[in-house]
Write a protein that holds these residues in place. Structure first.
Motif, PDB file in Angstrom:
ATOM      1  N   GLY A 129      66.485 -53.286 -18.248  1.00  0.00           N
ATOM      2  CA  GLY A 129      65.353 -52.353 -18.650  1.00  0.00           C
ATOM      3  C   GLY A 129      65.146 -51.182 -17.658  1.00  0.00           C
ATOM      4  O   GLY A 129      64.268 -50.281 -18.037  1.00  0.00           O
ATOM      5  N   ILE A 130      65.779 -50.947 -16.827  1.00  0.00           N
ATOM      6  CA  ILE A 130      65.961 -49.692 -15.853  1.00  0.00           C
ATOM      7  C   ILE A 130      67.035 -48.814 -16.455  1.00  0.00           C
ATOM      8  O   ILE A 130      67.957 -49.001 -16.567  1.00  0.00           O
ATOM      9  N   PRO A 131      66.410 -47.548 -16.673  1.00  0.00           N
ATOM     10  CA  PRO A 131      67.089 -46.655 -17.264  1.00  0.00           C
ATOM     11  C   PRO A 131      67.981 -45.751 -16.272  1.00  0.00           C
ATOM     12  O   PRO A 131      67.480 -45.515 -15.095  1.00  0.00           O
ATOM     13  N   ALA A 132      69.231 -45.510 -16.721  1.00  0.00           N
ATOM     14  CA  ALA A 132      70.127 -44.242 -15.759  1.00  0.00           C
ATOM     15  C   ALA A 132      69.388 -43.102 -16.230  1.00  0.00           C
ATOM     16  O   ALA A 132      68.514 -42.897 -17.200  1.00  0.00           O
ATOM     17  N   VAL A 133      69.694 -42.164 -15.338  1.00  0.00           N
ATOM     18  CA  VAL A 133      69.620 -40.630 -15.804  1.00  0.00           C
ATOM     19  C   VAL A 133      70.093 -40.380 -16.869  1.00  0.00           C
ATOM     20  O   VAL A 133      71.376 -40.583 -17.168  1.00  0.00           O
ATOM     21  N   GLY A 134      69.600 -39.831 -18.035  1.00  0.00           N
ATOM     22  CA  GLY A 134      70.126 -39.822 -19.453  1.00  0.00           C
ATOM     23  C   GLY A 134      70.764 -38.400 -19.561  1.00  0.00           C
ATOM     24  O   GLY A 134      70.767 -37.644 -18.644  1.00  0.00           O
ATOM     25  N   GLN A 135      71.553 -38.099 -20.717  1.00  0.00           N
ATOM     26  CA  GLN A 135      72.049 -37.082 -21.040  1.00  0.00           C
ATOM     27  C   GLN A 135      71.898 -36.549 -22.616  1.00  0.00           C
ATOM     28  O   GLN A 135      71.658 -37.644 -23.293  1.00  0.00           O
ATOM     29  N   TYR A 136      72.011 -35.494 -22.923  1.00  0.00           N
ATOM     30  CA  TYR A 136      71.907 -35.157 -24.330  1.00  0.00           C
ATOM     31  C   TYR A 136      73.216 -35.568 -25.184  1.00  0.00           C
ATOM     32  O   TYR A 136      74.237 -35.011 -24.549  1.00  0.00           O
ATOM     33  N   VAL A 137      73.118 -36.036 -26.263  1.00  0.00           N
ATOM     34  CA  VAL A 137      74.277 -36.094 -27.421  1.00  0.00           C
ATOM     35  C   VAL A 137      73.635 -35.572 -28.580  1.00  0.00           C
ATOM     36  O   VAL A 137      72.592 -35.569 -28.932  1.00  0.00           O
ATOM     37  N   ARG A 138      74.507 -34.965 -29.359  1.00  0.00           N
ATOM     38  CA  ARG A 138      74.443 -34.698 -30.787  1.00  0.00           C
ATOM     39  C   ARG A 138      75.013 -35.577 -31.519  1.00  0.00           C
ATOM     40  O   ARG A 138      76.093 -35.809 -31.580  1.00  0.00           O
ATOM     41  N   ILE A 139      74.149 -35.795 -32.652  1.00  0.00           N
ATOM     42  CA  ILE A 139      74.702 -36.825 -33.645  1.00  0.00           C
ATOM     43  C   ILE A 139      74.612 -36.356 -35.119  1.00  0.00           C
ATOM     44  O   ILE A 139      73.621 -35.473 -35.439  1.00  0.00           O
ATOM     45  N   GLY A 140      75.469 -36.455 -35.812  1.00  0.00           N
ATOM     46  CA  GLY A 140      75.706 -35.969 -37.122  1.00  0.00           C
ATOM     47  C   GLY A 140      76.136 -34.326 -37.279  1.00  0.00           C
ATOM     48  O   GLY A 140      76.169 -33.726 -38.338  1.00  0.00           O
ATOM     49  N   GLY A 141      76.706 -33.917 -36.277  1.00  0.00           N
ATOM     50  CA  GLY A 141      77.469 -32.469 -36.247  1.00  0.00           C
ATOM     51  C   GLY A 141      76.534 -31.580 -36.419  1.00  0.00           C
ATOM     52  O   GLY A 141      75.130 -31.722 -35.975  1.00  0.00           O
ATOM     53  N   ASP A 142      76.473 -30.354 -37.005  1.00  0.00           N
ATOM     54  CA  ASP A 142      75.760 -29.143 -37.058  1.00  0.00           C
ATOM     55  C   ASP A 142      75.684 -28.762 -38.553  1.00  0.00           C
ATOM     56  O   ASP A 142      76.265 -27.605 -38.884  1.00  0.00           O
ATOM     57  N   PRO A 143      75.171 -29.493 -39.431  1.00  0.00           N
ATOM     58  CA  PRO A 143      75.361 -29.136 -40.984  1.00  0.00           C
ATOM     59  C   PRO A 143      74.713 -27.798 -41.273  1.00  0.00           C
ATOM     60  O   PRO A 143      74.818 -27.091 -42.123  1.00  0.00           O
ATOM     61  N   GLY A 144      73.822 -27.388 -40.407  1.00  0.00           N
ATOM     62  CA  GLY A 144      72.938 -26.190 -40.626  1.00  0.00           C
ATOM     63  C   GLY A 144      73.635 -25.050 -39.874  1.00  0.00           C
ATOM     64  O   GLY A 144      73.366 -23.879 -40.044  1.00  0.00           O
ATOM     65  N   GLN A 145      74.999 -25.145 -39.539  1.00  0.00           N
ATOM     66  CA  GLN A 145      75.751 -24.309 -38.736  1.00  0.00           C
ATOM     67  C   GLN A 145      74.892 -23.415 -37.780  1.00  0.00           C
ATOM     68  O   GLN A 145      75.133 -22.125 -37.703  1.00  0.00           O
ATOM     69  N   LEU A 146      73.972 -23.887 -36.984  1.00  0.00           N
ATOM     70  CA  LEU A 146      73.203 -23.482 -35.877  1.00  0.00           C
ATOM     71  C   LEU A 146      74.195 -22.874 -34.877  1.00  0.00           C
ATOM     72  O   LEU A 146      73.601 -21.995 -34.108  1.00  0.00           O
TER      73      LEU A 146
END
Length: 169
Positions: free
Chosen positions: A138-155
């Motif tokens: 129940g103790i979290p590590a420092v998180g990181q951002y991940v992208r899921i599902g790619g970039d369908p809007g081609q942003l």
């Protein structure tokens, strides 16, 4: 768990930070009683004061395809139960987070190497950015951002230019 020390009304926000704390901001009540609020508060949940060890991890692949298996390396051999969580990085206003979600993907570990299974589809996890955490008891590590599902809007397809820095993963 705790009250804020300031009246938080219309246009107030609370977001989870990557270190597990919660940032609380805003309030624009326009009611003649409470002033517009510009102070910021940070709440530290009690589990971050625990004597249990806080896990650490690294993940190289931060661009996940649906259903893929992601390798995560823990900083030490786990001494407790390991879970993974994903918090949708969504926009919010008026105290509501539109499309907010918390997902607990399947995770299995052998020593310090863990395998996390990405969500199966856009119906469970709309394409976008998520805060990824590893938790030990129940103790979290420092998180990181991940992208899921790619970039369908081609942003991410920014035009070339010399007067700005192009974002990247």
């Amino acid at each position: 768990m705790a009250n804020t020390t300031v009246a938080r009304l219309y246009h107030s926000e609370a977001i989870t930070l990557l270190d597990g704390r919660v940032l609380i901001t805003g309030s624009d009540p326009q009611d003649g009683k409470h002033p517009e609020e510009i102070r910021v508060e940070v709440f530290t949940p009690p589990y971050l004061y625990s004597s249990k060890p806080r896990p650490t991890f690294s993940v190289t692949n931060k661009d996940w395809s649906y259903g893929s298996k992601i390798t995560v390396t823990l900083g030490t051999i786990p001494t407790g139960t390991i879970k993974a969580s994903l918090l949708g990085a969504v926009s919010s206003t008026h105290g509501n987070s539109m499309g907010a979600r918390t997902l607990f993907p399947a995770v299995s570990c052998l020593g310090t190497i863990c395998t996390v299974t990405a969500p199966p589809s856009k119906y469970i996890s709309p394409p976008g950015w998520y805060q990824f955490f590893i938790l030990q008891d129940g103790i979290p590590a420092v998180g990181q951002y991940v992208r899921i599902g790619g970039d369908p809007g081609q942003l991410g397809n920014w035009p070339p230019g010399s007067d700005f820095t192009r974002p990247g993963i």
